[in-house]
Design a protein around this motif. Structure first.
Motif, PDB file in Angstrom:
ATOM      1  N   ASN A 101      42.144 -47.632  -6.916  1.00 17.35           N
ATOM      2  CA  ASN A 101      42.141 -46.188  -7.137  1.00 17.35           C
ATOM      3  C   ASN A 101      40.772 -45.703  -7.609  1.00 17.35           C
ATOM      4  OD1 ASN A 101      44.811 -45.848  -6.401  1.00 17.35           O
ATOM      5  ND2 ASN A 101      45.599 -45.859  -8.494  1.00 17.35           N
ATOM      6  N   SER A 102      40.165 -46.460  -8.523  1.00 16.56           N
ATOM      7  CA  SER A 102      38.870 -46.050  -9.082  1.00 16.56           C
ATOM      8  C   SER A 102      37.757 -46.119  -8.045  1.00 16.56           C
ATOM      9  CB  SER A 102      38.512 -46.927 -10.286  1.00 16.56           C
ATOM     10  OG  SER A 102      38.179 -48.243  -9.886  1.00 16.56           O
ATOM     11  N   ASN A 103      37.970 -46.930  -7.012  1.00 18.30           N
ATOM     12  CA  ASN A 103      36.992 -47.041  -5.924  1.00 18.30           C
ATOM     13  C   ASN A 103      37.372 -46.188  -4.713  1.00 18.30           C
ATOM     14  OD1 ASN A 103      35.016 -48.980  -6.978  1.00 18.30           O
ATOM     15  ND2 ASN A 103      36.716 -50.429  -6.985  1.00 18.30           N
ATOM     16  N   ASP A 104      38.335 -45.275  -4.912  1.00 14.23           N
ATOM     17  CA  ASP A 104      38.787 -44.358  -3.866  1.00 14.23           C
ATOM     18  C   ASP A 104      39.325 -45.087  -2.631  1.00 14.23           C
ATOM     19  OD1 ASP A 104      38.133 -42.025  -5.318  1.00 14.23           O
ATOM     20  OD2 ASP A 104      36.042 -42.189  -4.721  1.00 14.23           O
ATOM     21  N   VAL A 105      39.972 -46.223  -2.882  1.00 16.23           N
ATOM     22  CA  VAL A 105      40.644 -46.960  -1.815  1.00 16.23           C
ATOM     23  C   VAL A 105      42.142 -46.684  -1.906  1.00 16.23           C
ATOM     24  CG1 VAL A 105      41.187 -49.250  -0.892  1.00 16.23           C
ATOM     25  CG2 VAL A 105      38.900 -48.781  -1.801  1.00 16.23           C
ATOM     26  N   ILE A 106      42.734 -46.263  -0.804  1.00 17.18           N
ATOM     27  CA  ILE A 106      44.162 -45.942  -0.776  1.00 17.18           C
ATOM     28  C   ILE A 106      44.977 -47.233  -0.734  1.00 17.18           C
ATOM     29  CG2 ILE A 106      46.015 -44.876   0.574  1.00 17.18           C
ATOM     30  CD1 ILE A 106      43.901 -42.885   1.615  1.00 17.18           C
ATOM     31  N   THR A 107      45.978 -47.330  -1.600  1.00 14.45           N
ATOM     32  CA  THR A 107      46.904 -48.458  -1.573  1.00 14.45           C
ATOM     33  C   THR A 107      48.139 -48.057  -0.773  1.00 14.45           C
ATOM     34  OG1 THR A 107      46.113 -49.296  -3.701  1.00 14.45           O
ATOM     35  CG2 THR A 107      48.279 -50.059  -2.949  1.00 14.45           C
ATOM     36  N   TYR A 108      48.362 -48.756   0.339  1.00 14.89           N
ATOM     37  CA  TYR A 108      49.491 -48.455   1.237  1.00 14.89           C
ATOM     38  C   TYR A 108      50.807 -48.775   0.556  1.00 14.89           C
ATOM     39  CZ  TYR A 108      52.203 -48.449   5.598  1.00 14.89           C
ATOM     40  OH  TYR A 108      53.123 -48.191   6.573  1.00 14.89           O
ATOM     41  N   GLY A 109      50.844 -49.868  -0.212  1.00 12.47           N
ATOM     42  CA  GLY A 109      52.060 -50.249  -0.912  1.00 12.47           C
ATOM     43  C   GLY A 109      51.951 -51.673  -1.427  1.00 12.47           C
ATOM     44  N   PHE A 110      52.970 -52.079  -2.190  1.00 11.18           N
ATOM     45  CA  PHE A 110      53.072 -53.441  -2.699  1.00 11.18           C
ATOM     46  C   PHE A 110      54.086 -54.224  -1.880  1.00 11.18           C
ATOM     47  CE2 PHE A 110      51.950 -50.883  -6.447  1.00 11.18           C
ATOM     48  CZ  PHE A 110      50.931 -51.630  -7.018  1.00 11.18           C
TER      49      PHE A 110
END
Length: 212
Positions: A22-31
């Protein structure tokens, strides 16, 4: 990183990895997680989609998504990394906190978790899939093999060599030039002044072997 990331694992370092992305502006699709009881839940508004070995989601990796393995258990971590390498023909990405300091002369492999305030000095060599917790210091010319875990606030001094799969607890100090063997374990707060053999567990100040 242009593609979103799927995080394999939803416990342990997984939430910290989410914060890093999040801090690197990378979207997490899911776990993805092996615990079926948390499937369909959310962690900080990101869904736990299914099992870590669910082909329906794994097929997205390498095409539409990157992957990061956020599993503390070393054997299962190694299994998941091998699965991604064999089945998806790809390497997990690194999760590196913005406040970590990494020398431009350091060499770092794939899939590493490097948390806040970690310091990695000049000419350090770090393999793949290591876990470096908050504030760990890896001093100049130290070498960490694959799947090494270093606890919060530990100091790995200059020229230390750490073998594959070794575990270094929180607040450990390893003096310069010491060699830590493959799959060795060092208890929290220990001061290591001499070499540790493969598979050996040591603890204390100075660290001594614990009889099994």
């Amino acid at each position: 990183m242009e593609k979103p990331v799927i995080i394999l694992g939803a416990k342990g370092i997984a939430q910290a990895a989410l914060e890093i992305f999040n801090s690197n502006d990378v979207i997490t699709y899911g776990f993805l997680d092996e615990d079926a009881s948390i499937h369909g839940t959310e962690i900080n508004e990101v869904s736990v989609l299914g099992h870590t070995e669910d082909e329906g989601f794994l097929k997205l990796i390498g095409k539409k998504c990157e992957a990061f393995v956020a599993v503390d258990d070393n054997k299962y971590r190694q299994f998941l990394v091998k699965m991604l390498q064999d089945n998806r023909k790809m390497q997990p990405v690194n999760a590196i906190h913005q406040t970590a300091y990494i020398s431009k002369n350091a060499a770092i492999g794939h899939g590493n978790f490097i948390n806040a305030k970690v310091t990695i000095g000049t000419s350090v060599e770090i393999g793949g899939h290591c876990i470096l917790h908050t504030g760990a210091i890896i001093d100049h010319q130290a070498e960490l093999a694959d799947f090494v875990q270093v606890g919060a606030g530990s100091v790995v001094n200059s020229g230390v060599k750490v073998g594959k799969g070794a575990f270094i607890g929180s607040g450990v100090t390893i003096v310069s030039g010491v060699k830590i063997g493959t799959n060795a374990r060092i208890g929290a707060g220990s001061v290591v002044i001499s070499d540790v053999e493969d598979g050996q567990t040591v603890f204390g100040n100075p660290a001594t072997a614990i009889k099994k």
